[in-house]
Motif scaffolding. Structure first.
Motif, short mmCIF file in Angstrom:
data_model
loop_
_atom_site.label_atom_id
_atom_site.label_comp_id
_atom_site.label_asym_id
_atom_site.label_seq_id
_atom_site.Cartn_x
_atom_site.Cartn_y
_atom_site.Cartn_z
N HIS A 86 32.92 35.28 44.09
CA HIS A 86 32.87 36.29 45.14
C HIS A 86 32.34 37.65 44.67
O HIS A 86 32.05 38.50 45.52
CB HIS A 86 34.27 36.49 45.72
N THR A 87 32.22 37.85 43.38
CA THR A 87 31.89 39.18 42.86
C THR A 87 30.84 39.10 41.77
O THR A 87 31.03 38.38 40.78
CB THR A 87 33.15 39.88 42.31
N TYR A 109 28.63 46.38 41.32
CA TYR A 109 29.76 47.30 41.42
C TYR A 109 29.84 48.19 40.18
O TYR A 109 29.40 47.80 39.09
CB TYR A 109 31.08 46.52 41.56
N ALA A 120 35.46 49.51 40.49
CA ALA A 120 35.42 48.63 41.66
C ALA A 120 35.35 47.16 41.24
O ALA A 120 35.99 46.29 41.84
CB ALA A 120 34.24 48.98 42.55
N GLN A 152 38.79 46.14 40.00
CA GLN A 152 39.74 46.04 41.11
C GLN A 152 39.50 44.75 41.91
O GLN A 152 40.46 44.11 42.34
CB GLN A 152 39.64 47.25 42.02
N ARG A 153 38.25 44.39 42.10
CA ARG A 153 37.96 43.14 42.81
C ARG A 153 38.48 41.94 42.03
O ARG A 153 39.03 40.99 42.62
CB ARG A 153 36.46 43.02 43.07
N GLU A 203 41.26 39.18 43.15
CA GLU A 203 40.97 37.75 43.13
C GLU A 203 41.92 36.98 42.22
O GLU A 203 41.91 35.74 42.21
CB GLU A 203 39.52 37.50 42.67
#
Length: 207
Positions: A55-56, A61, A65, A68-69, A73
């Protein structure tokens, strides 16, 4: 900087510090510690060893950020040492899938017959709390959290330095062989110029 700028006290001291896992509730305290030191290690924000997830994508980023993602997750783990409401140190750990970007990976993989389910890749200690055993507290905290998650083999890659050698604390981001030996890790081999492969098996925590 002396080799013990990150933390080289021989044993974890008796303190009132509390260990907490990195999660949504503790992320703000973790971020405050990172920002106090300009993102640590040149603005890394403890993201170097992480890769992209489903997802990232890291490049999309900034450091805070991205981290944090990953926390959201559930693929970024660390033991945080708290002094009151403030995080003063961390020890990053996780699975090989969470932390693929280790130094000398080809050399490590070539000599690895059975991939350990856990690895420890990074420490950071607040500059106001160094040389007081806090890194060892973070290491012990990470091992306790691994035990609570079911235990298993843990591998790490601390540096081995000649006695009295002086170096930047950023070079010791993964601690030293001596600290890991005191925590019960066994030396296996060298990789690169000064890194080691060390291992310990952690029993599952008793419910």
């Amino acid at each position: 900087m002396a080799r013990d700028d990150i933390d080289e006290s021989p044993d974890a001291p008796a303190t009132s510090h509390v260990i907490k896992p990195l999660d949504a509730e503790t992320f703000a305290a973790w971020l405050a510690l990172a920002q106090k030191h300009n993102g640590v290690w040149g603005g890394c924000y403890c993201s170097y060893f992480h890769g992209d997830t489903e997802h990232t994508v890291k490049r999309e980023y900034d450091g805070p950020a991205f981290k944090q993602r990953l926390v959201a997750e559930g693929v970024a783990h660390a033991a945080l040492v708290f002094d009151g409401d403030d995080a003063i140190a961390w020890c990053e750990y996780g699975s090989p899938a969470e932390l693929p970007n280790i130094y000398h990976r080809k050399q490590y993989d070539a000599g690895e017959t059975s991939l350990a389910p856990w690895r420890i890749t990074c420490f950071f200690v607040d500059r106001d709390h160094r040389r007081s055993g806090v890194a060892r507290e973070a290491l012990d905290g990470a091992l306790d959290l691994i035990a609570q998650a079911g235990g298993g083999e843990v591998v790490s890659f601390p540096n081995e330095l000649a006695e009295g050698k002086r170096t930047s604390s950023s070079f010791l981001h993964n601690g030293t062989r001596a600290m890991f030996e005191k925590a019960g890790f066994t030396f296996e081999r060298h990789i690169g110029k000064s890194k080691t492969v060390m291992r310990k098996t952690i029993a599952p925590a008793v419910a």
